[in-house]
Design an enzyme around this catalytic site. Structure first.
Site, PDB file in Angstrom:
ATOM      1  N   HIS A 329       0.826  -1.212   0.000  1.00 16.89           N
ATOM      2  CA  HIS A 329       0.000   0.000   0.000  1.00 16.89           C
ATOM      3  C   HIS A 329       0.856   1.256   0.000  1.00 16.89           C
ATOM      4  CE1 HIS A 329       0.630   1.194   4.252  1.00 16.89           C
ATOM      5  NE2 HIS A 329       0.627  -0.102   4.521  1.00 16.89           N
ATOM      6  N   CYS A 347       3.684  -4.469   6.524  1.00 18.74           N
ATOM      7  CA  CYS A 347       3.267  -4.224   5.147  1.00 18.74           C
ATOM      8  C   CYS A 347       4.448  -3.873   4.251  1.00 18.74           C
ATOM      9  CB  CYS A 347       2.257  -3.083   5.099  1.00 18.74           C
ATOM     10  SG  CYS A 347       0.634  -3.541   5.713  1.00 18.74           S
TER      11      CYS A 347
END
Length: 433
Positions: A329, A347
């Site tokens: 992301h 992430c």
């Protein structure tokens, strides 16, 4: 009416292959054989196999599951038609399994109904024999296994898209072979594969030895409506879909360089700096698959991490890769760290521009391999079908693997990883950022 069709490729059937006869050089006629020093006469032509024919269920069987199939056993001939009729209703459509052991209705039968099956078989000499059986189905069970199929009609997926089936509660190990026999997958062009069960029986993945060919039509029928799943439970419903495999897009992330490389048709298109999970919350190393894409979402970790560590943040261009909360992301707050150090909660952080560009290029089902982090990807934490070598994957099947799918070296297989829509879905967990 001839009801024998072979439109389905059964996900896993045991192929019995007779040894090939050995042929060598020699004269046109059979050479003599020697027995006890004397010439023996040539063997006579063996008699034809006797024609024998049986069907199931047995006559007047009662309280059968609505997934009941019409079993067929024939020697010295073949089944030439199967007709199934509901008492007071119409004819039921269906098709034969590829191995010829049974005829499978195209959809679940009805509860508390009587059915009559008529099967015709023809001997090698052309003689026909007809057998009939009548049976009744059970009432609807109040104890069900919830199922989910992560494949949707008309969608286009990446080359690593496994057929993913979920079960809640998980299927007991002793029942998995019986359930697996009812999970059908076909591909056009043909690319045979098999199923792998996650240890707790909550997920099963279907894949081929190699990534799907772009342009493949992938069709699945999870025929578990009313089918026994163990512990007195029955599948909640049949599920099915036909989808298409799109162009080949793959991603690789190297913690050593902190770069994400994106490839199309195995050719490098772009490299982008990333920041991965910090040592206290490392990213998982292994081969994952893009499971979901959201251009805008919110990460709320207060319930997971508590008031001191938790946070609530708007996120752009999020691509889920694990159930445990790992995403690719945009993270504009970590641009200065990207390519230099790891600061995320697990992430793969990208700049806004790089995340938007990558989001525009990928599909659900595209693979991403992360290597060199402090944590290995856990089996079943996402669609982990490709985080195993083929040799490891086939061991997870509940049924014997046909000889043509037995483990062997194949060129073009994805490199081994570092560690060996439907409902219900696992509750999404967001523990990263």
């Amino acid at each position: 009416m001839d009801r024998v069709r072979r439109g389905w490729s059964v996900a896993m059937t045991l192929a019995v292959i007779a040894p090939a006869a050995l042929a060598g050089c020699g004269a046109d006629k059979e050479a003599p054989r020697f027995v006890s020093g004397q010439v023996a006469s040539a063997s006579p032509t063996p008699p034809p196999e006797p024609f024998e024919f049986a069907i199931s269920p047995e006559a007047d069987a009662k309280d059968l599951p609505i997934s009941t199939e019409i079993g067929t056993s024939v020697s010295g001939g073949e089944v030439t038609s199967v007709t199934l009729v509901e008492d007071g209703g119409g004819e039921v459509s269906g098709s034969m399994r590829d191995d010829g052991t049974s005829w499978v209705p195209d959809k679940p039968l009805k509860n508390n109904k009587k059915y009559t099956a008529t099967v015709v078989a023809t001997s090698a000499s052309g003689d026909e024999e007809t057998k009939t059986t009548t049976f009744s189905t059970m009432g609807k069970s109040g104890s069900q296994t919830g199922t989910g199929l992560y494949l949707f009609d008309g969608r286009t997926y990446g080359v690593a898209m496994p057929v993913v089936v979920e079960f809640f509660p998980g299927v007991p190990e002793k029942e998995r072979a019986n359930v697996q026999k009812r999970m059908f997958v076909s591909t056009d062009p043909p690319q045979p594969g098999t199923w792998y069960w996650v240890a707790n029986g909550s997920q099963a993945f279907y894949r081929a030895p190699d990534y799907w060919q772009p342009g493949t039509k992938l069709t699945a029928r999870i025929a578990l409506g009313g089918h026994p799943t163990g512990d007195g439970r029955y599948g909640d419903q049949d599920r099915g879909a036909t989808a298409t495999i799109g162009g080949k897009v793959t991603m690789e992330v190297d913690n050593a360089t902190k770069q994400l490389s994106m490839f199309k048709d195995d050719k490098l298109v772009k490299q982008m700096p990333v920041s991965l999970g910090k040592p206290s919350t490392p990213s998982s190393s292994g081969t994952m698959v893009v499971m979901d894409k959201q251009a805008q979402t919110v990460f709320d970790t207060f319930a997971e991490l508590g008031p001191e560590e938790g946070y609530r943040t708007d996120i752009s261009f999020a691509q889920r890769i694990t159930w445990g909360g790992e995403f690719i992301h945009a993270a504009p707050w970590s641009v200065g760290d990207q390519g230099v150090r790891n600061v995320s909660h697990g992430c793969v952080n990208l700049s806004m521009a790089n995340a938007e560009w990558l989001f525009s290029q990928t599909k659900v089902g595209d693979p991403i391999t992360v290597k060199g982090t402090e944590r290995k990807l856990a089996d079943g934490n996402g669609w982990t079908a490709w985080n195993l070598t083929w040799d490891e994957f086939v061991k997870g099947s509940a049924l014997p693997v046909p000889a043509d799918l037995a483990p062997k070296q194949r060129s073009g297989s994805p490199a081994p990883a570092q560690s060996g829509g439907g409902t219900p879905t696992p509750a999404p967990s967001v523990t990263s950022g």
